[in-house]
Design an enzyme around this catalytic site. Structure first.
Site, short mmCIF file in Angstrom:
data_model
loop_
_atom_site.label_atom_id
_atom_site.label_comp_id
_atom_site.label_asym_id
_atom_site.label_seq_id
_atom_site.Cartn_x
_atom_site.Cartn_y
_atom_site.Cartn_z
NE ARG A 31 -4.12 -1.94 1.37
CZ ARG A 31 -4.31 -3.12 0.77
NH1 ARG A 31 -3.69 -3.42 -0.36
NH2 ARG A 31 -5.14 -4.02 1.28
CD GLU A 175 -12.30 -10.63 6.95
OE1 GLU A 175 -11.51 -10.40 7.88
OE2 GLU A 175 -12.26 -10.02 5.87
CE LYS A 217 -13.54 -7.31 7.68
NZ LYS A 217 -12.53 -6.40 8.22
CB SER A 259 -14.53 -2.48 1.36
OG SER A 259 -13.14 -2.46 1.54
N GLY A 260 -13.52 -5.50 0.39
CA GLY A 260 -13.12 -6.53 -0.57
C GLY A 260 -12.77 -6.07 -1.98
N GLY A 261 -12.30 -4.84 -2.14
CA GLY A 261 -11.91 -4.39 -3.47
C GLY A 261 -12.95 -3.50 -4.15
NE ARG A 290 -8.72 -3.89 -0.13
CZ ARG A 290 -8.95 -5.01 -0.81
NH1 ARG A 290 -8.47 -5.16 -2.02
NH2 ARG A 290 -9.65 -5.99 -0.27
P1 13P Z 1 -11.02 -4.52 2.94
O1 13P Z 1 -12.19 -3.70 3.43
O2 13P Z 1 -9.95 -3.71 2.29
O3 13P Z 1 -11.47 -5.71 2.12
O4 13P Z 1 -10.29 -5.10 4.22
C1 13P Z 1 -11.07 -5.62 5.22
C2 13P Z 1 -10.34 -6.68 5.90
O5 13P Z 1 -10.14 -6.61 7.08
C3 13P Z 1 -9.91 -7.84 5.12
O6 13P Z 1 -9.51 -8.86 5.97
#
Ligand code: 13P
Length: 335
Positions: A31, A175, A217, A259-261, A290
């Site tokens: 990042r 998650e 999550k 958010s996953g991208g 992100r």
């Molecule tokens: P993102 O929201 O960037 O997908 O990250 C969340 C997260 O904690 C992934 O494990």
């Protein structure tokens, strides 16, 4: 109300969400290097400290997920990072898995590791101030995946992790992330995500987890990132709610999406519509990495001493997502 249930509710009440700032050093290095900032422990701390001392922390961010390096860092001689987060009345949390490794006998899939020595690490993290934890399982969608083997073994690991975390008086974030990569349809994502989540709860129940003291999550239900059959946000909201309604036990207090991208705007808009349509008793909020940090990181990288400017960008995103977590966001508020 159990202590774990009240921690979960404190983190997610009144539209508050979670800042996922638990990037491993290698992810954080990617990042930072993408915005031409050298990835040193000091620079990683400066960026994170800038976010954690923002004014939106007390109004929007109910909890922050940290990485092992950060939970042990100090922001001044007499204040640690967890103490900074607590001073904004937010709850420090910690990522405790040690990453996804190749799954034996299904080499294109991953199993998340980190159970060995977990109890001892948790005791240490508790002393540092952590009151919740995160463990992420990942699943790919292809013609043959996720396999029963990956669905079963990741659910088993998530349940064993959750049991030890609750024993140590912390709230586990469970998650299971069905990745967006690929050209699958939203319908495929719905079917696979439902199967994955149902298996997780089967194992969580088998392992006697207090379901009122955990946060799920999940991913939202989306078409794959290279699919040409993208769906509208209203459809994302409908499918996501249907998926969770049919696979999550009603005792679970809260769901915080990754958010996953998705872009920052997509993640906010989808969360807003989910909350407008939410006909369940689950709190539906965010646990974004992100989608909360991207613009702030970009701004910060131009001048890493511009604390006010960076915080302004971060505060805006946090506020937009907190409105979305209550179904009160609209696009014109972005300007
Ligand atoms: P993102 O929201 O960037 O997908 O990250 C969340 C997260 O904690 C992934 O494990």
């Amino acid at each position: 109300m159990s202590e774990l249930n009240s921690i979960a509710l404190k983190i997610l009440s009144k539209g508050q969400g979670i800042l996922a700032a638990d990037e491993s050093t290698s992810t954080m290095t990617k990042r930072l290097e993408s915005v031409n900032i050298p990835s040193t422990p000091k620079n990683r701390l400066i960026f994170r400290q800038t976010l954690f001392s923002s004014s939106s922390m007390s109004s929007c961010i109910g909890g922050v997920i940290l990485y092992d390096e950060t939970i042990k860092q100090k922001v001044s001689d007499n204040k640690s990072v967890p103490e900074l987060i607590q001073s904004a009345n937010s709850v420090p949390g910690i990522k405790v898995d040690t990453g996804a490794k190749v799954l034996a006998n299904s080499l294109k899939e991953k199993i998340t590791e980190g159970l060995d020595g977990l109890r001892d690490r948790l005791k240490e993290y508790y002393k540092f101030g952590a009151r919740f934890t995160k463990w992420r399982g990942v699943y790919n969608i292809t013609k043959d995946h996720p396999s029963k083997l990956s669905i079963h073994s990741n659910a088993h690991a998530l349940a064993r992790y959750s049991a030890i975390v609750q024993e140590c008086n912390m709230v586990p974030i469970v998650e299971p992330e069905v990745l967006m990569d690929g050209n699958h349809s939203a319908q495929d994502c719905l079917i696979k995500t439902s199967e994955v989540i149902k298996k997780c709860f089967e194992e969580l129940i088998l392992h006697k987890i207090d379901l009122t003291g955990l946060i799920l999550k999940p991913n939202m239900i989306l078409a794959g990132s290279t699919s040409d059959k993208k769906i509208e946000s209203t459809e994302v909201a409908k499918l996501t709610i249907n998926c969770l309604k049919s696979s999550v036990p009603s005792e679970v207090p809260g769901i915080a999406f990754l958010s996953g991208g998705q872009s920052e705007l997509e993640a906010t808009e989808n969360l807003n519509l989910i909350n407008k349509e939410n006909n369940t008793n689950f709190i539906m909020s965010y646990s974004y990495g992100r989608a909360l940090q991207q613009s702030a990181l970009k701004h910060w990288s131009k001048d890493i001493n511009d604390v006010d400017g960076t915080q302004k960008v971060f505060n805006h995103r946090a506020k937009m997502n907190t409105l979305a977590a209550q179904g009160k966001w609209s696009k014109d508020l972005e300007n």
